[in-house]
Design an enzyme around this catalytic site. Sequence first.
Site, mmCIF file in Angstrom:
data_model
loop_
_atom_site.group_PDB
_atom_site.id
_atom_site.type_symbol
_atom_site.label_atom_id
_atom_site.label_comp_id
_atom_site.label_asym_id
_atom_site.label_seq_id
_atom_site.Cartn_x
_atom_site.Cartn_y
_atom_site.Cartn_z
ATOM 1 N N LYS A 154 19.522 8.514 3.604
ATOM 2 C CA LYS A 154 19.028 9.550 2.698
ATOM 3 C C LYS A 154 18.597 10.764 3.522
ATOM 4 C CE LYS A 154 15.238 11.042 1.087
ATOM 5 N NZ LYS A 154 15.532 12.457 0.853
ATOM 6 N N GLY A 207 9.610 11.188 9.797
ATOM 7 C CA GLY A 207 8.983 12.156 8.907
ATOM 8 C C GLY A 207 7.499 12.221 9.169
ATOM 9 N N THR A 209 3.463 11.486 9.094
ATOM 10 C CA THR A 209 2.654 10.276 9.243
ATOM 11 C C THR A 209 2.187 9.797 7.866
ATOM 12 O OG1 THR A 209 2.029 10.850 11.488
ATOM 13 C CG2 THR A 209 0.521 9.389 10.308
ATOM 14 N N GLU A 229 9.179 7.115 13.169
ATOM 15 C CA GLU A 229 9.052 8.263 14.081
ATOM 16 C C GLU A 229 8.283 9.315 13.299
ATOM 17 O OE1 GLU A 229 9.819 8.240 17.116
ATOM 18 O OE2 GLU A 229 11.543 6.938 17.434
ATOM 19 N N CYS A 263 8.911 17.588 16.196
ATOM 20 C CA CYS A 263 7.838 16.603 16.373
ATOM 21 C C CYS A 263 7.346 16.569 17.809
ATOM 22 C CB CYS A 263 8.343 15.235 15.960
ATOM 23 S SG CYS A 263 9.852 14.784 16.809
ATOM 24 N N GLU A 356 -1.044 18.915 13.053
ATOM 25 C CA GLU A 356 0.341 19.296 13.339
ATOM 26 C C GLU A 356 0.705 20.459 12.420
ATOM 27 O OE1 GLU A 356 3.579 16.687 12.061
ATOM 28 O OE2 GLU A 356 4.550 17.051 13.983
HETATM 29 P P1 TAP Z 1 8.397 13.921 5.040
HETATM 30 O O1 TAP Z 1 7.890 14.764 3.949
HETATM 31 O O2 TAP Z 1 7.612 12.755 5.452
HETATM 32 O O3 TAP Z 1 9.883 13.530 4.638
HETATM 33 C C1 TAP Z 1 10.741 12.803 5.475
HETATM 34 C C2 TAP Z 1 11.784 12.090 4.655
HETATM 35 O O4 TAP Z 1 11.145 11.102 3.827
HETATM 36 C C3 TAP Z 1 12.545 12.989 3.677
HETATM 37 O O5 TAP Z 1 13.877 12.548 3.595
HETATM 38 C C4 TAP Z 1 11.800 12.746 2.387
HETATM 39 O O6 TAP Z 1 12.572 13.044 1.242
HETATM 40 C C5 TAP Z 1 11.520 11.267 2.471
HETATM 41 N N1 TAP Z 1 10.443 10.788 1.603
HETATM 42 C C6 TAP Z 1 9.418 11.491 1.068
HETATM 43 N N2 TAP Z 1 8.649 10.694 0.312
HETATM 44 C C7 TAP Z 1 9.179 9.458 0.358
HETATM 45 C C8 TAP Z 1 8.826 8.186 -0.222
HETATM 46 N N3 TAP Z 1 7.757 8.022 -0.992
HETATM 47 N N4 TAP Z 1 9.604 7.114 0.056
HETATM 48 C C9 TAP Z 1 10.674 7.236 0.869
HETATM 49 N N5 TAP Z 1 11.067 8.402 1.412
HETATM 50 C C10 TAP Z 1 10.323 9.501 1.175
HETATM 51 O O7 TAP Z 1 8.566 14.756 6.388
HETATM 52 P P2 TAP Z 1 9.229 16.176 6.580
HETATM 53 O O8 TAP Z 1 8.291 17.216 6.113
HETATM 54 O O9 TAP Z 1 10.603 16.180 6.050
HETATM 55 O O10 TAP Z 1 9.369 16.209 8.168
HETATM 56 C C11 TAP Z 1 8.362 16.697 8.973
HETATM 57 C C12 TAP Z 1 7.581 15.589 9.656
HETATM 58 O O11 TAP Z 1 8.474 14.708 10.333
HETATM 59 C C13 TAP Z 1 6.633 16.086 10.720
HETATM 60 O O12 TAP Z 1 5.411 15.406 10.635
HETATM 61 C C14 TAP Z 1 7.332 15.732 12.012
HETATM 62 O O13 TAP Z 1 6.505 15.589 13.123
HETATM 63 C C15 TAP Z 1 8.003 14.470 11.659
HETATM 64 N N6 TAP Z 1 9.116 14.245 12.572
HETATM 65 C C16 TAP Z 1 9.004 13.263 13.501
HETATM 66 C C17 TAP Z 1 10.034 13.059 14.388
HETATM 67 C C18 TAP Z 1 9.915 11.987 15.396
HETATM 68 S S1 TAP Z 1 11.285 11.566 16.119
HETATM 69 N N7 TAP Z 1 8.799 11.389 15.668
HETATM 70 C C19 TAP Z 1 11.182 13.839 14.341
HETATM 71 C C20 TAP Z 1 11.254 14.815 13.381
HETATM 72 C C21 TAP Z 1 10.211 15.009 12.488
HETATM 73 P P3 TAP Z 1 12.460 14.516 0.533
HETATM 74 O O14 TAP Z 1 13.166 15.444 1.394
HETATM 75 O O15 TAP Z 1 13.117 14.333 -0.766
HETATM 76 O O16 TAP Z 1 10.980 14.808 0.421
#
Ligand code: TAP
Length: 453
Positions: A154, A207, A209, A229, A263, A356
């Site tokens: 997804k 995504g 935390t 992650e 991240c 963050e």
């Molecule tokens: P999230 O809002 O957590 O979303 C990540 C993914 O999870 C998206 O595909 C999202 O779908 C999905 N999701 C949301 N709610 C869900 C639920 N209840 N059940 C299952 N899946 C769900 O994060 P983001 O804003 O996209 O990304 C930014 C964050 O990711 C930052 O905190 C960043 O540090 C972290 N990140 C970490 C890493 C590593 S490798 N540690 C790398 C990149 C990013 P939707 O798009 O539909 O909301």
Amino acid sequence: MTSYTVINPATERPVTQIEHTTAEQTDAAIERAARAQEAWRAVAPGDRGRLLRRFAEEIDAHVDELAALETTGSGHPVGAATWEAGQVRDVLAYYAAAPERLTGKQIPVPGGLDVTFKEPLGVVGLIVPWNFPMPILSWGLAPALAAGCTVVAKPAEMTPLTAIRIGELALAAGLPEGVFQVLPGKGSVVGQRLVDHPLVRKIVFTGSTEVGQQIMAGCARHIKRLTLELGGKSANIVFADADIERAAASAPYAVFDNAGQDCCARSRILVESSVLDRFMELLEPAVKSVRVGDPAAADTEMGPLISGAHREHVASYVPADAPVAFRGSAPDGAGFWYPPTVLAPVAADAPAYTEEIFGPVVTVTPFADEAEAITLANDTPYGLSGSIWTENVGRAVRVARAVETGNLSVNSHSSVRYWTPFGGFKQSGLGRELGPDAVDAFTDVKNLFIATN
Ligand code: TAP
């Protein structure tokens, strides 16, 4: 059925409309993946490897197309997007060598033969964020397929285009139907279904935390395997004995890469007090010279943020009375632009210092000695990456061992290398991706004893 309009973050113009996958369609895809897995795990290791190599070749033939899609759909500078598409190819090629090497052990036991097998887990649900749609997809996909698992991915709602195309390229490369499926849609629908469905045996989530915590709780219901992650607030520690010129010149790229939506961003620069003034003098021209602009231009170093809502979120960390030391540039007009911004001095409880931001904002904080540098670096619930600048090798090793984080660089800000392990300490994650052992995370060990008498 609902849909989502992908917006070009550099122009705010619509790119295309993508239909959301429903919960029922997700269930059907998971069942298809479970059926496909029975055949996929039985494909001879050499043939599975060959198919993964063909998949890598197919990506290689479409690197420019994938990069252009990421530039339009996610605002990544084309140079960066080309590297990202190349990483998908390289990660597939690296794990294409794994099926023939997925060996178990032979353990001496009396009265028979004892051997272990690494059995594929089954269907893997891969939930990807919007910041690095291509690399993060490949980090889970390639080792899972190599292990004999099938994958239902997804992508993030805002950035589905490259994942959809990579799914098509997998079929073009000859991967059987159902081995890798891409389901664009909402996290609360498709993502949640992947977590809840009993036929999904493992979730790989990258995504926030906050969402990671919910997913961990959901997986607990089925004792579902899980790799997380999550977020980061990493430190870039500059000691007085460092090459200050190099440390200052490289610091902007350690935090403003991908407009800070990384991240691993070293978003807290910690500088030994005695060299703070010199460091700031050198940092200012380095920040001002970061080329921010049209992501389609080959020499652009930083593009826009992903969305208007995200820009508002980033801007909330820099209120009118924020201690802005200096800023870089950003285009005016359409596009979700935000200039590289340096905050100093910041209070220890300021949200810009503790949370963050996931945007191009960095804080600079002085420290008195090695002990204080370590205390400050560890004063966060996160532990993903970090850098240490010093010419003293003993100090480099001491500090590296003391900082609670998964990935560190000395006198460098190395990014993720697919052949070395990657992941977080503390609330930055659980488990490791990439490197030589990643395939193991998609298997369970089976022990078999065969009596010989
Ligand atoms: P999230 O809002 O957590 O979303 C990540 C993914 O999870 C998206 O595909 C999202 O779908 C999905 N999701 C949301 N709610 C869900 C639920 N209840 N059940 C299952 N899946 C769900 O994060 P983001 O804003 O996209 O990304 C930014 C964050 O990711 C930052 O905190 C960043 O540090 C972290 N990140 C970490 C890493 C590593 S490798 N540690 C790398 C990149 C990013 P939707 O798009 O539909 O909301």
